[in-house]
Every structure is written in structure tokens, then in C-alpha cells.
Design an enzyme around this catalytic site. Structure first.
Site: not given
Ligand SMILES: [Cu+2]
Ligand SMILES: *[C@@H]1O[C@H](CO)[C@@H](O)[C@H](O)[C@H]1NC(C)=O
Ligand SMILES: *[C@@H]1O[C@H](CO)[C@@H](O)[C@H](O)[C@H]1NC(C)=O
Ligand SMILES: *[C@@H]1O[C@H](CO)[C@@H](O)[C@H](O)[C@H]1NC(C)=O
Ligand SMILES: *[C@@H]1O[C@H](CO)[C@@H](O)[C@H](O)[C@H]1NC(C)=O
Ligand SMILES: *[C@@H]1O[C@H](CO)[C@@H](O)[C@H](O)[C@H]1NC(C)=O
Ligand SMILES: *[C@@H]1O[C@H](CO)[C@@H](O)[C@H](O)[C@H]1NC(C)=O
Ligand SMILES: *[C@@H]1O[C@H](CO)[C@@H](O)[C@H](O)[C@H]1NC(C)=O
Ligand SMILES: *[C@@H]1O[C@H](CO)[C@@H](O)[C@H](O)[C@H]1NC(C)=O
Ligand SMILES: *[C@@H]1O[C@H](CO)[C@@H](O)[C@H](O)[C@H]1NC(C)=O
Length: 724
Positions: A332, A413, A461, A472, A513, A608, A615, A625
């Protein structure tokens, strides 16, 4: 009752300690940048520009150019500055947020929007107009009397160097209701629209009732053969309209309860710099075209907790037996959350006493302002934050919290995004979804959704909504501690040599990571801590991150639609080392090149160190849904709800909500109260003027257009409300 009879609820005006460097450019700054851009002959500008923001101590403008005067149309991210514009100002490709080399450019798959939507699709539809009349009693020819329309997948297929579309027919609603996405007609066609020469584009086949026909002739022949099965179209009716329906409910015509703010706002806002303080919290609001609201420099009790917190991207990934649902995965930010943050409805989206702020964005040489599109308000939760009863007293504390909210309606939506702040130091992010579902034609697709109306499938979906949280805690260098509640079997000095089955804490600090991507474990707690900031008992000070109301990551593995464009959606939680060149998990044009997107989030993970370093936590909110009959006509916010909470852990030496005066202790004995302690809170009954909400709504401005399918990226906000 007019609003003047109400107690003034406008917030106290406050001056920010520092300028809001995260705010967008002013109208004058934007105008000067655009004027300058038009003077740059090397840019060859004739069409639209979108200026957003990129800030540092010297301010630069982030400009997106839509370069279509080429056989290789592309979007170009450029930086213009320093600002204000002088003869020292220059432009340069904005490439540092990209994970690939590209001079800040992304191809534009929709450069030929006009040719596709006003010629190509209608030409194909015209070739079977007799069939669409027979099946759907309508034609899609681009005429005023069209009763059906055509639109299809997003993003287009991008395999093997070809650009392939699938489109389908939809009935038009017969009235003003936006129910088009509930009216699929079950006939699909595939076309190859590679390149800019439309004479080379090809129709590649038809699909009806799960039979694929390679040519129009083959489809035509089958259609006019005996025994051809014609499916029933979906048509609009009261079931698809959102107005009131059904018998009156008992007492429902009486006024419902309403929250009021008897003393006016108890927070302070500087509307210009969008700086907010409430109780012991303060933060700056920023607003952008791509992701709407972010907040920066979130401080609690004077100490920064988060440098930045904000939406990154929202994905709606569909699945189905038909090529439209199977190939739909909306990202989106391509459409932008900012331009679709419309005016809020007072008394409904937010209380009528809330403080409302405007938002604006810039496109095609125009500043567009959405009035009252952000709201701030305090609310009393429907439960106390604390209580306790004994045989001598009961103590109880109000749970009053602050909310910053906006709603972005992207197509069918409506996403309601709320940031919340609580008296115990908790900060929350909540997303709710409403509006119309995108449904599927119900045929051969029981595995992909429920049968919810005549010929309608509630197309399954996943919603995955990514947020950045740059913590921080007592300084920039932090660590992630995972505390697992683990079953244990062990002997104790007092257990007579018998082992006991119980549980214990297992603490682990993430080192790199490589351990930075994981899902919520119901038996583990995630803490952002500072190993160099212990409390007097030796425990690390920190904030817990926990899911609230359910969250989701993408169930699809290795999506055929998105390829490398949405690796951010793969886990619940992802932690990276902070880098200025990794400001966002996604790029609005990732869907234009899914194999090699401008930002491939997986590339952030390169082993890393995460131990005591700056971070960033990337969190996925979301919902699986599977629309059911209760999603008709619209999905409801009660269930389409997801969130996370950040709450202090060993951060202070007690619960800070003890500071509020809005608590009570009642002592009693022998069946009677003996003392009522109210701690100096404002009390006394007050006749409260309640605004007449319905009348106030005559002042709603609204917007001129809200996106309808299909979306034209070359003219994205045509006719949107503007206020220069
Ligand atoms: Cu939905
Ligand atoms: C500049 O843009 C125009 C279209 O607006 C195009 O015809 C022309 O070829 C472009 N010039 C260059 C040098 O790209
Ligand atoms: C830039 O602008 C300044 C102030 O207007 C002027 O003095 C200077 O000559 C200009 N420099 C150039 C290279 O045009
Ligand atoms: C077909 O559509 C026309 C208008 O386009 C309408 O007047 C007519 O009632 C429709 N017929 C049926 C059977 O729905
Ligand atoms: C739609 O309009 C076109 C052009 O005005 C006309 O030829 C056609 O008959 C109309 N179709 C219907 C169903 O009214
Ligand atoms: C929002 O915009 C309107 C119209 O320009 C203006 O009257 C109002 O003061 C603005 N609100 C804020 C909080 O700046
Ligand atoms: C507990 O002690 C008993 C007796 O010494 C021993 O057999 C057992 O293995 C111990 N269990 C554990 C979990 O250590
Ligand atoms: C992690 O950081 C802490 C605090 O700086 C340090 O004491 C510890 O040795 C580090 N751990 C590793 C494995 O480097
Ligand atoms: C944070 O940690 C990094 C190493 O990851 C170090 O270079 C830097 O100096 C630290 N910053 C502060 C403010 O302690
Ligand atoms: C409660 O009642 C008992 C028994 O009558 C009495 O002894 C006591 O003093 C009373 N307590 C209070 C606080 O009145």
C-alpha cells in the site's frame, strides 16, 4: 447546541524545546524547490513532481520524478538542496536507502496507464461484448452507459522479462455505495503488455468456470456450444450497502454513552511543529506521503525511549483458485498512506472533544491539505489500571490514556492507526481494518475462502503491517534479551534428592543479526535492554515488546507475486543494527520490480553485531483474514484488530501510575465507609455540555475523490482536496 456552548477543549499551546526536523517542508520551501527543478534543463520536466522530505541538519528535499519520456520509463528519487534554494543548490540521485545500485531509479510498469485503461482492456472486452451482455447484461467499453468494469492484479507478473496482466470483470454498484469489490463476475483474461509499443501487446487467453481458453475464438466456440455452463453474476443489493438495515434494537434510539473532557485537554500541542506533551511523555509528529504518521524523539520522564516509531508498509496478500486473487498482493505505500488520510469523523473516529490536526502532501505542483485528519485525545479505558480490595479498604486507579490517531482509506480498505500512551509508561501501536473486502467469484475455490453470498467467496488474505521502532533505552546502544519461561526438572537442597518438575527463567542476549529474525513464542518475553544501565538491584533497565490483540506475519512462503519485494513480512519480529542507509524496510516502488526491488529487506541481515549497539526493531502487526458473512457489507474493527505494546521492565523502581491523582482509596468497617481518599483530584459534579455530534457533522469537508479501482500512478491524486 453549538460548539461555543461547550467547555473549551482545545489543548494548551506549548513551544517545542527544539524544531521538528522530521516535519515535512513548508509550502514555501516546496514551491521554491519545484520552481528550481523546472529551471534544471537536464531534468527535462513537463509533468508531475512529488516533493516529500529528507532531513538532516542541512535540509534537503526528497523529490520523486516520473520519467516517462523514454522507452524505459522510470521513477527517479532525487535530493535537492541545500535549502532554502540558492545558486549553491544542486540535485543528486537519492540512492542511499536502496539495497541495490540504481542511481535512485525504479522502472515504472504503469507508464502506459492511459493506453491500457482507455484502449487495451476495452478493445478486448469489445471483442466479446455479445458474451458479456448475455452473461452479465452489460458491456465495458469505456462508455457512460457501461454497467460493468474491468480491473485486475497488482503487482503485474514480472517473470521471464515479460509483463503480464490478468484482469476480470466486476459489476458496477447501482447506487453510491462502494460495493464494487463485492461484485466479481468470474470471467478473466490474460494479456502480455511488455514494452511501450501497444501494437506488440497480446491477449493470451480467457478463463471461465476454471476452464482456460488460449484464444478468443476458442472461448467463443465453447460459449456458443450446447451445454456451456453459465454462472450467475453477483449483483448489488441491500446486503452490500452500509446503511442501517433490519429491525430496531431495544432502546437503540436512545442516546448512547459519550465520553466528555470536563476540564478540557490535559495535553499540550504545538500545531505548527507538531510537538506533543502529555503527563510525562513528549514526542514530535511527522507526516509523509508514503506512510502518513510517524513519531520521533518519544521521551518518557525526560528520557528518550524511541528515536523513531512509524508505519513502513502494509501488505494485503490474497490467494485463490483464480488468477486475480492468486496474483494480488497490494503493497500500500505504492498508493501512499498520506494522501488517503482523510478528514476524521468527529464523535465517531475520535471523540468530538479531541484536538484535530491537518496533514498535507505535495503532488503535481500543488499542496494538498487534509483538514482534521489527525486526532489527539485522552480517553478513560473501560477498566481501571489498578485495583485491590481487602476487608478494610479498596483502592482503584483510573486508566486514562492518550491516543494519536489517523485513518487511511486505500481503495476498498480503511486502516485506523493509533499510537497510545499509558500512565504506567506503556506505549502501544494498534491497527484496525474496516471497509469493503475484496471478494472472489465463488467457483472451485472452497479451499480459498468461505461461500458468503450468492456467487461470492470471501477471498482469504493476509494483512501484514510493518512498523519501525528505533529504541534508545538510556542511550543509543541497546541489546535484545529474550527471557524464556522454560519447563525444568531439577533437584533442590530441600527436595530430599527428588527432582521436581517446574519452570524457570532462561535469559539470552541476541548476539548478531543471524539471530535477529523470529516469531512470537508464547513462552518467551522480548526485552530491549541496556546492559550498561542497571537498576539499583542489578537488573537491566528496559522495555518489553509484546504482541497485543494478535499479530501475524505472512503465511505464504516465497511468494510468487512478491519475490524479493516483501521479505520484511516473513517474521513477527526482526532486529537490525541501525544504519542511516537503512531508514525504511520497504520502498513505495518495490512492486515495480519484485525480483530486484529498490529495498530488499533480506539484505539488511548480514550478521552484524546486536550486542550493545544502536538497534532497530521491525515489527509486523497483522491479521489472517478469512472473510465470512459477518464481513458483509463491511469488515468490522472489533475483530480486524492487531497491535503491539512497549512497556517498562525494571525500568523504574515501581509503577509510575501511582503518581496520578485520579485514584481513590475507600476504607470501611462494619458495612460502612469510614474514609474516602481522593488525593486532590478535581471532583464535584459538573454539568457537562455535550456537543450535538450529528449537527457538527454538517461541517465535515471531506475530499473530492477517494481512490477507486484501478489506480493511475501517473495521476494519482487527481482532483483531491487542495488548500494551497
Ligand atoms: Cu482483510
Ligand atoms: C524531453 O521530454 C519530451 C517529452 O516531454 C521528449 O519528447 C523529449 O525527447 C525529452 N528530451 C530528452 C532529451 O530526453
Ligand atoms: C550566487 O548568489 C550570490 C548572492 O545572490 C551572488 O553574490 C553570487 O555571485 C552568485 N554566484 C553565482 C556563481 O552565480
Ligand atoms: C439489463 O440492464 C439494463 C440497463 O443496462 C436494465 O434496464 C435491465 O433491467 C437489465 N436486465 C436484467 C435482466 O437485469
Ligand atoms: C450505450 O451507449 C452507446 C453509445 O451512446 C449506444 O450505442 C448503446 O446502444 C448504449 N447501450 C445501451 C445498453 O444502452
Ligand atoms: C487546518 O486547516 C484549516 C484550513 O486551512 C485551518 O483553518 C486550521 O486552523 C488548520 N488547523 C490547524 C490545527 O492548524
Ligand atoms: C535428583 O537427585 C536424584 C538423586 O540424587 C538423581 O537420581 C537425579 O538424577 C537428580 N535429578 C536431577 C534432574 O538432577
Ligand atoms: C556483549 O556486551 C556486553 C556489554 O558491553 C559485554 O559485557 C559482553 O561481553 C558482550 N558479549 C559478547 C559475546 O561480546
Ligand atoms: C555504541 O556502540 C558502538 C559499537 O557498536 C560504539 O562504536 C559506539 O561508540 C557506542 N556509542 C555510544 C554512545 O556508546
Ligand atoms: C465494628 O464493630 C465491632 C463489633 O460491634 C466493634 O467492636 C468495632 O469497634 C467496630 N469497628 C468500627 C471501626 O466501628
Amino acid at each position: 447546541m453549538s460548539s461555543s456552548s461547550c467547555i473549551e477543549s482545545n489543548s494548551t499551546v506549548i513551544k517545542p524545546p527544539k524544531d521538528n526536523v522530521w516535519e515535512g517542508l513548508t509550502g514555501e520551501e516546496t514551491a521554491s524547490v519545484v520552481k528550481w527543478l523546472f529551471q534544471q534543463t537536464d531534468l527535462n520536466l513537463t509533468t508531475s513532481e512529488k516533493a516529500g522530505e529528507w532531513d538532516n541538519t542541512i535540509r534537503y528535499a526528497h523529490v520523486v520524478l516520473d520519467n516517462r519520456a523514454s522507452i524505459n520509463p522510470h521513477f527517479a528519487d532525487i535530493l535537492v538542496g541545500p535549502l532554502p534554494i540558492t545558486n549553491q543548490s544542486v540535485w543528486a540521485p537519492l540512492e542511499f536507502p536502496y539495497t541495490r545500485k540504481s542511481q535512485g531509479q525504479v522502472r515504472n510498469l504503469n507508464a502506459d496507464y492511459d493506453t491500457i485503461y482507455s484502449e487495451w482492456l476495452y478493445k478486448i472486452s469489445a471483442s466479446i461484448a455479445d458474451i458479456t451482455i448475455e452473461l452479465f447484461n452489460g458491456t465495458a467499453l469505456g462508455l457512460d452507459n457501461d454497467t460493468i468494469e474491468i480491473w485486475g492484479i497488482d503487482p503485474n507478473w514480472q517473470d521471464d522479462g515479460r509483463i503480464i496482466r490478468w484482469d476480470t470483470f466486476w459489476n458496477y454498484p447501482t447506487d453510491e455505495f462502494d460495493s464494487g469489490t463485492l461484485l466479481p463476475l468470474g470471467l478473466y483474461f490474460k494479456s502480455d503488455v511488455t514494452g511501450r509499443d501497444s501494437s506488440l501487446w497480446k491477449l493470451e487467453g480467457w478463463l471461465y468456470n476454471d476452464v482456460f481458453y488460449e484464444t478468443t475464438d476458442a472461448f467463443r466456440e465453447a460459449f456458443f456450444s450446447p451445454g456451456f455452463v453459465k454462472l450467475r453474476p453477483n449483483t448489488e443489493g441491500a446486503w452490500a450497502r452500509t446503511d442501517r438495515l433490519g429491525p430496531l434494537l431495544p432502546h437503540d434510539e436512545q442516546q448512547p454513552p459519550q465520553m466528555v473532557a470536563p476540564s478540557g485537554a490535559r495535553y499540550s500541542v504545538d500545531a505548527d511543529s507538531k510537538y506533543v506533551t502529555w503527563m510525562d511523555f513528549s514526542f514530535y509528529i511527522s507526516f509523509s506521503r508514503d506512510t502518513a504518521v510517524s513519531i520521533f524523539d518519544v521521551r518518557y520522564k525526560g528520557q528518550r525511549v524511541l528515536y523513531e516509531m512509524g508505519l513502513q508498509e502494509a501488505l494485503a496478500h490474497y490467494a485463490g483458485n483464480d488468477p486475480i486473487q492468486s496474483s494480488t498482493a497490494y503493497l500500500d505505500s505504492y498508493y501512499g498512506f498520506g494522501p488517503y488520510s482523510f478528514e476524521l469523523v468527529k464523535g465517531y473516529d475520535c471523540p468530538s472533544y479531541a484536538t484535530y490536526l491537518n496533514s498535507s502532501f505535495y503532488v503535481t505542483e500543488t499542496t494538498h491539505t487534509h483538514i482534521d485528519s489527525l486526532c489527539l485525545f485522552e480517553y478513560d479505558a473501560d477498566y481501571p489500571i489498578q485495583r485491590h480490595s481487602t476487608n478494610q479498604y479498596v483502592s482503584n486507579t483510573k486508566n486514562v490514556y492518550l491516543t494519536l490517531r489517523s485513518v487511511s482509506t486505500i481503495g476498498n480498505y480503511d486502516y485506523m492507526i493509533s499510537y497510545t500512551f499509558y500512565m504506567d509508561g506503556t506505549i502501544g501501536i494498534e491497527v484496525r481494518a474496516s471497509g469493503y473486502i475484496q471478494s472472489a467469484y465463488y467457483a472451485h475455490n472452497e479451499e480459498f475462502g468461505y461461500h458468503i453470498h450468492d456467487s461470492l467467496s470471501g477471498s482469504m488474505h493476509d494483512h501484514v503491517i510493518n512498523f519501525k521502532a528505533d529504541f534508545d533505552i538510556m542511550g543509543v546502544n541497546n541489546s535484545i534479551e529474550i527471557t524464556t519461561i522454560a519447563p525444568t526438572t531439577r533437584n533442590f537442597t530441600w527436595s530430599n534428592g527428588k527432582s521436581r518438575n517446574s519452570m524457570s527463567l532462561q535469559r539470552k542476549i541476541l548476539q548478531s543479526e543471524d539471530e535477529g529474525r523470529f516469531n512470537w513464542d508464547p513462552n518467551a518475553m522480548m526485552h530491549v535492554i541496556n546492559q550498561d544501565a542497571r537498576n539499583p538491584y542489578g537488573e537491566y533497565r528496559g522495555y518489553r515488546i509484546s504482541p497485543a490483540f494478535g499479530t501475524a506475519h505472512l503465511a505464504v512462503l516465497d511468494s510468487s507475486n512478491l519475490v524479493n519485494a516483501a521479505h520484511w513480512a516473513e517474521y513477527d519480529v526482526q532486529v537490525t543494527q541501525q544504519h542511516d542507509y537503512e531508514p525504511r524496510s520497504a520502498h513505495p516502488y518495490n512492486n515495480q520490480d519484485v525480483y530486484d526491488p529498490p529495498i530488499n529487506f533480506a539484505k539488511f541481515f548480514d550478521g552484524e553485531c546486536l550486542n550493545q549497539t544502536d538497534l532497530v526493531v521491525w515489527l509486523n502487526l497483522g491479521m489472517h483474514h478469512v472473510p465470512q458473512t459477518g464481513d458483509l457489507p463491511n469488515t468490522v474493527f472489533t475483530t480486524a484488530h492487531t497491535g503491539v505494546q512497549f512497556s517498562p521492565v525494571n525500568y523504574l523502581l515501581g509503577d509510575p501510575s501511582r503518581q496520578t491523582v485520579n485514584m481513590v482509596r475507600v476504607n470501611y468497617a462494619n458495612g460502612s465507609a469510614t474514609a474516602v481518599e481522593t488525593f486532590g483530584q478535581a471532583n464535584g459534579l459538573r454539568a457537562v455540555a455535550v456537543e450535538d455530534v450529528e449537527a457538527e457533522l454538517w461541517q465535515y469537508h471531506g475530499d473530492i475523490v477517494v481512490r477507486k479501482f484501478p489506480y493511475d500512478p501517473n495521476d494519482p491524486y487527481y482532483e483531491m482536496n487542495e488548500d494551497a
